[in-house]
Design a protein around this motif. Structure first.
Motif, PDB file in Angstrom:
ATOM      1  N   PHE A   1      12.805 -14.999   6.714  1.00 20.51           N
ATOM      2  CA  PHE A   1      12.214 -15.615   5.524  1.00 20.51           C
ATOM      3  C   PHE A   1      10.816 -16.129   5.807  1.00 20.51           C
ATOM      4  O   PHE A   1      10.004 -16.283   4.889  1.00 20.51           O
ATOM      5  CB  PHE A   1      13.105 -16.738   4.985  1.00 20.51           C
ATOM      6  N   ILE A   2      10.502 -16.401   7.074  1.00 25.91           N
ATOM      7  CA  ILE A   2       9.156 -16.841   7.436  1.00 25.91           C
ATOM      8  C   ILE A   2       8.154 -15.745   7.112  1.00 25.91           C
ATOM      9  O   ILE A   2       7.040 -16.017   6.666  1.00 25.91           O
ATOM     10  CB  ILE A   2       9.102 -17.241   8.927  1.00 25.91           C
ATOM     11  N   ALA A   3       8.568 -14.486   7.294  1.00 27.84           N
ATOM     12  CA  ALA A   3       7.682 -13.363   6.990  1.00 27.84           C
ATOM     13  C   ALA A   3       7.415 -13.252   5.494  1.00 27.84           C
ATOM     14  O   ALA A   3       6.379 -12.724   5.089  1.00 27.84           O
ATOM     15  CB  ALA A   3       8.277 -12.067   7.528  1.00 27.84           C
ATOM     16  N   TRP A   4       8.358 -13.733   4.658  1.00 25.79           N
ATOM     17  CA  TRP A   4       8.116 -13.729   3.217  1.00 25.79           C
ATOM     18  C   TRP A   4       6.959 -14.645   2.854  1.00 25.79           C
ATOM     19  O   TRP A   4       6.304 -14.464   1.832  1.00 25.79           O
ATOM     20  CB  TRP A   4       9.368 -14.173   2.451  1.00 25.79           C
TER      21      TRP A   4
ATOM     22  N   GLY B   1       0.219  -7.263   7.645  1.00 25.26           N
ATOM     23  CA  GLY B   1       0.870  -8.004   6.567  1.00 25.26           C
ATOM     24  C   GLY B   1       1.576  -7.078   5.590  1.00 25.26           C
ATOM     25  O   GLY B   1       2.673  -7.378   5.106  1.00 25.26           O
ATOM     26  N   GLY B   2       0.958  -5.939   5.295  1.00 25.67           N
ATOM     27  CA  GLY B   2       1.591  -4.962   4.408  1.00 25.67           C
ATOM     28  C   GLY B   2       2.846  -4.355   5.001  1.00 25.67           C
ATOM     29  O   GLY B   2       3.864  -4.206   4.303  1.00 25.67           O
ATOM     30  N   ILE B   3       2.798  -4.020   6.285  1.00 23.66           N
ATOM     31  CA  ILE B   3       3.989  -3.471   6.952  1.00 23.66           C
ATOM     32  C   ILE B   3       5.099  -4.514   6.994  1.00 23.66           C
ATOM     33  O   ILE B   3       6.266  -4.211   6.722  1.00 23.66           O
ATOM     34  CB  ILE B   3       3.633  -2.976   8.370  1.00 23.66           C
ATOM     35  N   ALA B   4       4.749  -5.751   7.324  1.00 26.05           N
ATOM     36  CA  ALA B   4       5.752  -6.822   7.380  1.00 26.05           C
ATOM     37  C   ALA B   4       6.366  -7.066   6.009  1.00 26.05           C
ATOM     38  O   ALA B   4       7.583  -7.257   5.897  1.00 26.05           O
ATOM     39  CB  ALA B   4       5.120  -8.103   7.918  1.00 26.05           C
ATOM     40  N   PHE B   5       5.551  -7.028   4.959  1.00 27.96           N
ATOM     41  CA  PHE B   5       6.079  -7.233   3.617  1.00 27.96           C
ATOM     42  C   PHE B   5       7.002  -6.078   3.213  1.00 27.96           C
ATOM     43  O   PHE B   5       8.040  -6.299   2.581  1.00 27.96           O
ATOM     44  CB  PHE B   5       4.937  -7.393   2.612  1.00 27.96           C
ATOM     45  N   ALA B   6       6.643  -4.858   3.607  1.00 19.18           N
ATOM     46  CA  ALA B   6       7.503  -3.710   3.322  1.00 19.18           C
ATOM     47  C   ALA B   6       8.841  -3.838   4.052  1.00 19.18           C
ATOM     48  O   ALA B   6       9.901  -3.504   3.490  1.00 19.18           O
ATOM     49  CB  ALA B   6       6.801  -2.415   3.728  1.00 19.18           C
TER      50      ALA B   6
ATOM     51  N   PHE C   1       8.471 -11.685  12.872  1.00 18.39           N
ATOM     52  CA  PHE C   1       9.576 -12.346  12.174  1.00 18.39           C
ATOM     53  C   PHE C   1      10.271 -11.440  11.163  1.00 18.39           C
ATOM     54  O   PHE C   1      11.423 -11.699  10.803  1.00 18.39           O
ATOM     55  CB  PHE C   1       9.108 -13.628  11.493  1.00 18.39           C
ATOM     56  N   ALA C   2       9.597 -10.412  10.689  1.00 16.07           N
ATOM     57  CA  ALA C   2      10.214  -9.522   9.699  1.00 16.07           C
ATOM     58  C   ALA C   2      11.397  -8.755  10.287  1.00 16.07           C
ATOM     59  O   ALA C   2      12.308  -8.369   9.561  1.00 16.07           O
ATOM     60  CB  ALA C   2       9.178  -8.545   9.153  1.00 16.07           C
ATOM     61  N   PHE C   3      11.396  -8.533  11.578  1.00 20.50           N
ATOM     62  CA  PHE C   3      12.482  -7.788  12.214  1.00 20.50           C
ATOM     63  C   PHE C   3      13.700  -8.660  12.545  1.00 20.50           C
ATOM     64  O   PHE C   3      14.730  -8.139  12.925  1.00 20.50           O
ATOM     65  CB  PHE C   3      11.992  -7.108  13.498  1.00 20.50           C
ATOM     66  N   ILE C   4      13.572  -9.967  12.427  1.00 24.76           N
ATOM     67  CA  ILE C   4      14.663 -10.873  12.777  1.00 24.76           C
ATOM     68  C   ILE C   4      15.361 -11.299  11.483  1.00 24.76           C
ATOM     69  O   ILE C   4      14.772 -11.996  10.657  1.00 24.76           O
ATOM     70  CB  ILE C   4      14.129 -12.100  13.542  1.00 24.76           C
ATOM     71  N   PRO C   5      16.614 -10.875  11.281  1.00 21.02           N
ATOM     72  CA  PRO C   5      17.270 -11.093   9.985  1.00 21.02           C
ATOM     73  C   PRO C   5      17.408 -12.548   9.566  1.00 21.02           C
ATOM     74  O   PRO C   5      17.153 -12.882   8.419  1.00 21.02           O
ATOM     75  CB  PRO C   5      18.646 -10.452  10.159  1.00 21.02           C
ATOM     76  N   LEU C   6      17.813 -13.442  10.439  1.00 19.46           N
ATOM     77  CA  LEU C   6      18.119 -14.803  10.008  1.00 19.46           C
ATOM     78  C   LEU C   6      16.886 -15.678   9.790  1.00 19.46           C
ATOM     79  O   LEU C   6      16.924 -16.592   8.974  1.00 19.46           O
ATOM     80  CB  LEU C   6      19.057 -15.476  11.004  1.00 19.46           C
ATOM     81  N   ILE C   7      15.819 -15.412  10.507  1.00 13.56           N
ATOM     82  CA  ILE C   7      14.602 -16.198  10.292  1.00 13.56           C
ATOM     83  C   ILE C   7      13.487 -15.349   9.689  1.00 13.56           C
ATOM     84  O   ILE C   7      12.325 -15.729   9.709  1.00 13.56           O
ATOM     85  CB  ILE C   7      14.137 -16.882  11.594  1.00 13.56           C
TER      86      ILE C   7
END
Length: 99
Positions: free
Chosen positions: A42-45, A74-79, A34-40
């Motif tokens: 926020f789920i990765a946050w 999780g760390g990569i996704a948060f970055a 989900f971190a790579f998808i701009p509009l959704i």
């Protein structure tokens, strides 16, 4: 001599499991996708800090593989989320200065 049959009891124990580590790994995978998808994204946050928390708790139990994977993912996704926020903030600042 006693002709009694001998009874041998074999017990099998379940392999050790780490539910928190597995949860961290699954949340890390979901966060990274989900971190790579701009509009959704926020789920990765939400899921990436949860992956980090569950991974840090789960790394204290054996087996540690899933917990370590959850921490890394999780760390990569948060970055990536922070990178998106920086890019979006820079675009907003550049857009407001152009008026």
């Amino acid at each position: 001599m006693d002709n009694q049959p001998q009874h041998i009891v074999i017990t099998q124990s379940a392999p050790p499991s780490n539910g928190l580590g597995t949860t961290a790994m699954i949340l890390g995978i979901i966060s990274l996708v989900f971190a790579f998808i701009p509009l959704i994204g926020f789920i990765a946050w939400i899921t990436s800090p949860l992956a980090l928390i569950f991974g840090l708790i789960g790394v204290t139990k054996a087996p540690r593989g899933g917990a370590i994977a959850g921490i890394v993912l999780g760390g990569i996704a948060f970055a990536i989320c922070l990178l998106w926020a920086t890019i979006f903030g820079a675009a907003m600042a550049a857009g407001s200065g152009a008026s």
